[in-house]
Enzyme design. Structure first.
Site, PDB file in Angstrom:
ATOM      1  N   GLU A  72     -10.536  -0.053  -1.383  1.00  0.00           N
ATOM      2  CA  GLU A  72     -10.438   1.131  -0.531  1.00  0.00           C
ATOM      3  C   GLU A  72     -11.198   2.313  -1.125  1.00  0.00           C
ATOM      4  OE1 GLU A  72      -7.155   2.323   1.826  1.00  0.00           O
ATOM      5  OE2 GLU A  72      -5.913   0.662   1.116  1.00  0.00           O
ATOM      6  N   ASN A 110       0.888  -1.169   0.000  1.00  0.00           N
ATOM      7  CA  ASN A 110       0.000   0.000   0.000  1.00  0.00           C
ATOM      8  C   ASN A 110       0.921   1.213   0.000  1.00  0.00           C
ATOM      9  OD1 ASN A 110      -2.549   1.219   2.348  1.00  0.00           O
ATOM     10  ND2 ASN A 110      -2.338   1.584   0.165  1.00  0.00           N
ATOM     11  N   CYS A 152      -5.357   6.069   8.032  1.00  0.00           N
ATOM     12  CA  CYS A 152      -4.773   5.009   7.201  1.00  0.00           C
ATOM     13  C   CYS A 152      -3.668   4.343   7.995  1.00  0.00           C
ATOM     14  CB  CYS A 152      -4.238   5.581   5.895  1.00  0.00           C
ATOM     15  SG  CYS A 152      -3.435   4.319   4.859  1.00  0.00           S
ATOM     16  N   CYS A 191      -4.490  -2.800   3.680  1.00  0.00           N
ATOM     17  CA  CYS A 191      -5.209  -1.715   4.351  1.00  0.00           C
ATOM     18  C   CYS A 191      -5.128  -1.984   5.848  1.00  0.00           C
ATOM     19  CB  CYS A 191      -6.663  -1.656   3.888  1.00  0.00           C
ATOM     20  SG  CYS A 191      -7.642  -0.387   4.736  1.00  0.00           S
ATOM     21  N   GLY A 192      -4.392  -1.137   6.564  1.00  0.00           N
ATOM     22  CA  GLY A 192      -4.188  -1.346   7.988  1.00  0.00           C
ATOM     23  C   GLY A 192      -5.457  -1.177   8.802  1.00  0.00           C
ATOM     24  N   THR A 193      -6.195  -0.087   8.547  1.00  0.00           N
ATOM     25  CA  THR A 193      -7.449   0.094   9.273  1.00  0.00           C
ATOM     26  C   THR A 193      -8.443  -0.999   8.907  1.00  0.00           C
ATOM     27  OG1 THR A 193      -8.220   1.651   7.577  1.00  0.00           O
ATOM     28  CG2 THR A 193      -7.201   2.590   9.571  1.00  0.00           C
ATOM     29  N   GLY A 194      -8.387  -1.456   7.661  1.00  0.00           N
ATOM     30  CA  GLY A 194      -9.260  -2.546   7.235  1.00  0.00           C
ATOM     31  C   GLY A 194      -8.952  -3.840   7.954  1.00  0.00           C
ATOM     32  N   ASN A 235     -12.113   5.739  10.140  1.00  0.00           N
ATOM     33  CA  ASN A 235     -12.683   5.756   8.794  1.00  0.00           C
ATOM     34  C   ASN A 235     -13.608   4.545   8.669  1.00  0.00           C
ATOM     35  OD1 ASN A 235     -10.661   3.839   8.804  1.00  0.00           O
ATOM     36  ND2 ASN A 235      -9.770   4.436   6.860  1.00  0.00           N
ATOM     37  N   HIS A 293     -15.697   1.161   7.560  1.00  0.00           N
ATOM     38  CA  HIS A 293     -15.413  -0.140   6.947  1.00  0.00           C
ATOM     39  C   HIS A 293     -16.656  -1.012   6.935  1.00  0.00           C
ATOM     40  CE1 HIS A 293     -11.015   0.349   6.755  1.00  0.00           C
ATOM     41  NE2 HIS A 293     -11.209   1.080   7.829  1.00  0.00           N
ATOM     42  N   ASN A 320      -6.211  10.690  -0.954  1.00  0.00           N
ATOM     43  CA  ASN A 320      -6.291   9.501  -1.801  1.00  0.00           C
ATOM     44  C   ASN A 320      -5.960   9.834  -3.258  1.00  0.00           C
ATOM     45  OD1 ASN A 320      -7.214   7.732   0.291  1.00  0.00           O
ATOM     46  ND2 ASN A 320      -9.245   8.681   0.104  1.00  0.00           N
ATOM     47  N   ASN A 370      -1.563   1.821   7.261  1.00  0.00           N
ATOM     48  CA  ASN A 370      -0.285   1.622   6.575  1.00  0.00           C
ATOM     49  C   ASN A 370       0.479   2.932   6.445  1.00  0.00           C
ATOM     50  OD1 ASN A 370      -0.486  -1.209   6.100  1.00  0.00           O
ATOM     51  ND2 ASN A 370      -1.928  -0.804   4.454  1.00  0.00           N
TER      52      ASN A 370
END
Length: 280
Positions: free
Chosen positions: A214, A11, A71, A223-226, A163, A165, A62, A73
């Site tokens: 994303e 990412n 984010c 995706c870290g938050t994902g 954010n 998801h 983005n 990552n």
């Protein structure tokens, strides 16, 4: 403009330090510079800015020009940049990074011979209330809720990590057709600020595969938050333990949801690819 190209499990980001504030044309710059064919190429343009509540502030734009609140990552990349560019004392192993979606985040660094080899981020407490994720549902927890797209039924669990998801369980996340369903779910009326979509296959209580579409960037390698949202959703659905490895296309992240603090912790790598200068 001087920049550093970095990535967290593929990412990738154009990271810019030294600015005092977010440039007025940051959105247009992101679209231009993140282009894979006509620019540097990246999933996002990241600025490291002064902060009043942390060591530094991160703002991420983005590739489509929209701004992301958070984010995972990118936070790891920013932490590595801050340390390796001498922006904090070399004896520091903990720093703070402010994001607009999650406030000041505590970051722990693993350093070997002056290089950051791993980053553990306190991602904060997950947001589960439907209207705060946000979704169109006024529920305390949006758990395994039906959603229809082009005649196909899915079931999603909603989690915000700063954010939004939408976590969906499928038989084969690795082979799932992201391009067919990701963009349609991203803009579904269920999600008033659009949404990041994770397709997940749980392999065991401590291991799962995840692929992500994303919001504002499309399919990315990680995706870290994902990954954090996926672990939270999996615990809520009784599919995993509170610590697990989430395997993404770009590699693995270790995610922990601490019961005592209710905070989610993410551990993973960040890499610098090259440095350069671009004429604006």
């Amino acid at each position: 403009m001087n920049f550093t190209k970095m990535h967290g499990l593929g990412n990738d980001f154009i990271v810019v330090g030294g600015e005092k504030e977010l440039p007025a044309d940051a959105s247009q710059l992101a679209v231009r510079l993140c282009s894979r064919f006509f620019g540097i190429g990246a999933d996002g343009l990241v600025y490291i800015l002064p902060s009043e509540i942390a060591d530094y502030k991160m703002r991420i734009i983005n590739s489509d020009g929209s701004e992301s609140e958070q984010c995972g990552n990118a936070v790891r990349c920013v932490a590595k940049y801050i340390y390796e560019h001498g922006l904090v004392d070399p004896d520091r192993r903990e720093i703070t990074v402010e994001t607009i979606g999650a406030g000041a985040q505590q970051v722990q660094l693993t350093v070997d011979n002056g290089k950051v080899t791993a980053v553990r981020v306190d991602m904060g407490a997950p947001i589960l209330k439907g209207t705060e994720v946000p979704t169109a549902l006024d529920l305390d927890v949006v758990l395994n809720h039906p959603i229809e797209v082009d005649g196909r039924q899915f079931a999603f669990t909603a989690v915000s990590m700063g954010n939004p998801h939408c976590v969906i369980y499928v038989e084969d996340a690795v082979g799932f057709d992201l391009a067919a369903w990701g963009p349609k779910l991203e803009v579904h009326p269920m999600f008033p600020r659009r949404v990041n979509v994770e397709f997940v296959t749980v392999k065991s209580p401590v291991a799962m595969d995840m692929r992500v579409w994303e919001r504002g960037a499309g399919p990315t390698l990680a995706c870290g938050t994902g990954a954090c949202a996926t672990l939270v959703a999996s615990v809520l659905n009784g599919k995993s333990e509170r610590s697990a490895t989430v395997s993404l296309k770009g590699g693995d992240l270790f995610i922990e949801w601490d019961e005592a603090s209710n905070h989610v912790f993410m551990t993973g790598p960040a890499e610098q690819v090259f440095e350069g200068t671009v004429t604006l």
